[in-house]
Design a protein around this motif. Structure first.
Motif, short mmCIF file in Angstrom:
data_model
loop_
_atom_site.label_atom_id
_atom_site.label_comp_id
_atom_site.label_asym_id
_atom_site.label_seq_id
_atom_site.Cartn_x
_atom_site.Cartn_y
_atom_site.Cartn_z
N PRO A 140 0.80 -1.23 0.00
CA PRO A 140 0.00 0.00 0.00
C PRO A 140 0.83 1.27 0.00
CG PRO A 140 -0.92 -1.59 1.54
CD PRO A 140 0.39 -2.16 1.07
N SER A 141 1.99 1.28 0.62
CA SER A 141 2.77 2.51 0.77
C SER A 141 3.87 2.68 -0.27
CB SER A 141 3.39 2.55 2.17
OG SER A 141 4.24 1.43 2.36
N MET A 142 3.97 1.81 -1.25
CA MET A 142 5.07 1.89 -2.20
C MET A 142 4.91 3.11 -3.12
SD MET A 142 6.36 -0.79 -5.17
CE MET A 142 6.85 -2.09 -4.03
N ALA A 143 5.95 3.92 -3.20
CA ALA A 143 5.95 5.06 -4.11
C ALA A 143 6.34 4.59 -5.51
CB ALA A 143 6.92 6.12 -3.62
N THR A 144 5.64 5.08 -6.51
CA THR A 144 5.93 4.71 -7.89
C THR A 144 5.92 5.96 -8.78
OG1 THR A 144 3.60 4.36 -8.47
CG2 THR A 144 4.83 2.46 -7.59
N ALA A 145 6.48 5.81 -9.95
CA ALA A 145 6.36 6.85 -10.96
C ALA A 145 4.90 6.93 -11.41
CB ALA A 145 7.26 6.53 -12.14
N PRO A 146 4.45 8.07 -11.92
CA PRO A 146 3.06 8.19 -12.37
C PRO A 146 2.82 7.40 -13.65
CG PRO A 146 4.27 10.18 -12.89
CD PRO A 146 5.19 9.35 -12.04
N LEU A 147 1.57 7.15 -13.91
CA LEU A 147 1.19 6.38 -15.08
C LEU A 147 1.71 6.99 -16.38
CD1 LEU A 147 -0.48 4.10 -16.39
CD2 LEU A 147 -2.48 5.60 -16.24
N GLN A 148 1.63 8.31 -16.50
CA GLN A 148 2.03 8.95 -17.76
C GLN A 148 3.51 8.77 -18.06
OE1 GLN A 148 0.10 10.31 -20.13
NE2 GLN A 148 -1.59 9.52 -18.93
N SER A 149 4.30 8.45 -17.03
CA SER A 149 5.74 8.28 -17.27
C SER A 149 6.03 7.04 -18.11
CB SER A 149 6.49 8.20 -15.94
OG SER A 149 6.18 7.00 -15.25
N PHE A 150 5.06 6.15 -18.27
CA PHE A 150 5.27 4.94 -19.05
C PHE A 150 4.80 5.07 -20.49
CE2 PHE A 150 5.32 3.34 -14.70
CZ PHE A 150 6.41 2.47 -14.74
N VAL A 151 4.21 6.21 -20.83
CA VAL A 151 3.69 6.37 -22.19
C VAL A 151 4.80 6.27 -23.22
CG1 VAL A 151 2.59 7.99 -23.79
CG2 VAL A 151 1.65 7.67 -21.50
N GLY A 152 5.94 6.88 -22.95
CA GLY A 152 7.05 6.81 -23.89
C GLY A 152 7.55 5.40 -24.09
N LEU A 153 7.63 4.64 -23.00
CA LEU A 153 8.06 3.25 -23.10
C LEU A 153 7.10 2.45 -23.98
CD1 LEU A 153 9.41 0.90 -20.40
CD2 LEU A 153 7.28 0.27 -21.54
N LEU A 154 5.79 2.63 -23.75
CA LEU A 154 4.82 1.90 -24.56
C LEU A 154 4.90 2.32 -26.03
CD1 LEU A 154 1.67 1.90 -22.24
CD2 LEU A 154 3.32 0.06 -22.59
N HIS A 155 5.15 3.57 -26.26
CA HIS A 155 5.31 4.05 -27.64
C HIS A 155 6.49 3.36 -28.31
CE1 HIS A 155 5.96 6.73 -31.03
NE2 HIS A 155 4.82 7.36 -30.76
N GLU A 156 7.62 3.28 -27.61
CA GLU A 156 8.80 2.63 -28.17
C GLU A 156 8.55 1.15 -28.42
OE1 GLU A 156 12.08 3.32 -25.61
OE2 GLU A 156 11.99 5.50 -25.78
N VAL A 157 7.91 0.48 -27.48
CA VAL A 157 7.63 -0.94 -27.64
C VAL A 157 6.68 -1.16 -28.81
CG1 VAL A 157 6.56 -2.95 -26.55
CG2 VAL A 157 8.12 -1.51 -25.24
N ARG A 158 5.68 -0.28 -28.93
CA ARG A 158 4.73 -0.36 -30.05
C ARG A 158 5.45 -0.19 -31.38
NH1 ARG A 158 2.46 -0.71 -34.02
NH2 ARG A 158 0.31 -0.20 -34.59
N GLN A 159 6.50 0.64 -31.41
CA GLN A 159 7.26 0.88 -32.62
C GLN A 159 8.24 -0.25 -32.90
OE1 GLN A 159 6.40 3.05 -34.71
NE2 GLN A 159 6.78 5.16 -34.12
N GLY A 160 8.41 -1.16 -31.94
CA GLY A 160 9.30 -2.29 -32.14
C GLY A 160 10.74 -2.03 -31.80
N VAL A 161 11.00 -1.00 -30.97
CA VAL A 161 12.39 -0.69 -30.63
C VAL A 161 12.69 -0.96 -29.17
CG1 VAL A 161 12.52 1.08 -32.39
CG2 VAL A 161 11.89 1.74 -30.07
N GLY A 162 11.75 -1.60 -28.44
CA GLY A 162 11.95 -1.76 -27.02
C GLY A 162 12.27 -3.16 -26.56
N GLY A 163 12.61 -4.06 -27.48
CA GLY A 163 12.76 -5.45 -27.10
C GLY A 163 14.11 -5.84 -26.55
N ALA A 164 15.14 -5.03 -26.77
CA ALA A 164 16.47 -5.43 -26.33
C ALA A 164 16.59 -5.33 -24.82
CB ALA A 164 17.52 -4.53 -26.98
#
Length: 204
Positions: A162-186
């Protein structure tokens, strides 16, 4: 652009007011759980595709119909595939598809993991098939992406703080964009160090 809008669209299922069919029993919302799981994957230096899978692995809970709110297996690991399958490849989809089977595998082969299973995961285990037979263990171990699914499952079951601090959801948008483009697999580190540990017992 349109691509970025598509990438963000699954994340809108996490918006306030969208709730899973059953409230979390440990005080961790589905959004917090997703962010914790993804953060644990990042800390393990997982491939970006596996971080994406960690973030999105429980989207299927939000796609369950209200009539299925009573105790049952909502096959959430399969529900999200239709939503995600047109944009992400197997490196993202297969660990999501297999993460419930990975729970069954770990509960069969790793007594310490089984003993530490979160209450909700323990309650749903029987509905999802329970512990694996010897043959099921062998078949799972020979399944492509089983190792990645086991890694995802370990983070999944640890992401109930319950108390774990995390980055916000929007901080992962770039990662998903890269993975969607096929450049995030390495991988940023070898997958072997985050998968099935050498100490895990099997039924062989």
């Amino acid at each position: 652009g349109a691509l970025l809008g598509w990438v963000v669209s699954p994340l809108r299922l996490f918006a306030p007011g969208r709730r899973p069919p059953r409230d979390p029993e440990d005080g961790v919302t589905l959004l917090a759980h997703a962010l914790q799981t993804a953060q644990l994957a990042e800390r393990a230096r997982a491939p970006r595709t596996l971080v994406a899978a960690a973030l999105l692995h429980d989207l299927g809970h939000l796609l369950a119909r209200p009539a299925e709110a009573h105790p049952c297996d909502d096959v959430h690991e399969l529900r999200a595939l239709g939503l995600l399958g047109s944009a992400f490849g197997r490196d993202v989809l297969e660990p999501i598809r297999l993460h419930v089977q990975a729970k069954r595998y770990l509960c069969t082969t790793d007594p310490r993991h089984a003993a530490a299973l979160p209450p909700a995961a323990r309650a749903s285990l029987a509905l999802q098939g329970g512990r694996m037979s010897r043959d099921e263990v062998w078949l799972f171990e020979d399944t492509p992406y089983a190792e990645q699914a086991v890694a995802l499952r370990r983070w999944d079951d640890a992401a109930h703080v319950p108390s774990m601090a995390t980055a916000p959801l929007q901080s992962f948008v770039g990662l998903l964009h890269e993975v969607r483009q096929g450049v995030g697999g390495a991988p940023r580190a070898g997958i072997g160090q985050i998968g099935i540990p050498n100490g895990t017992a099997t039924l062989r």
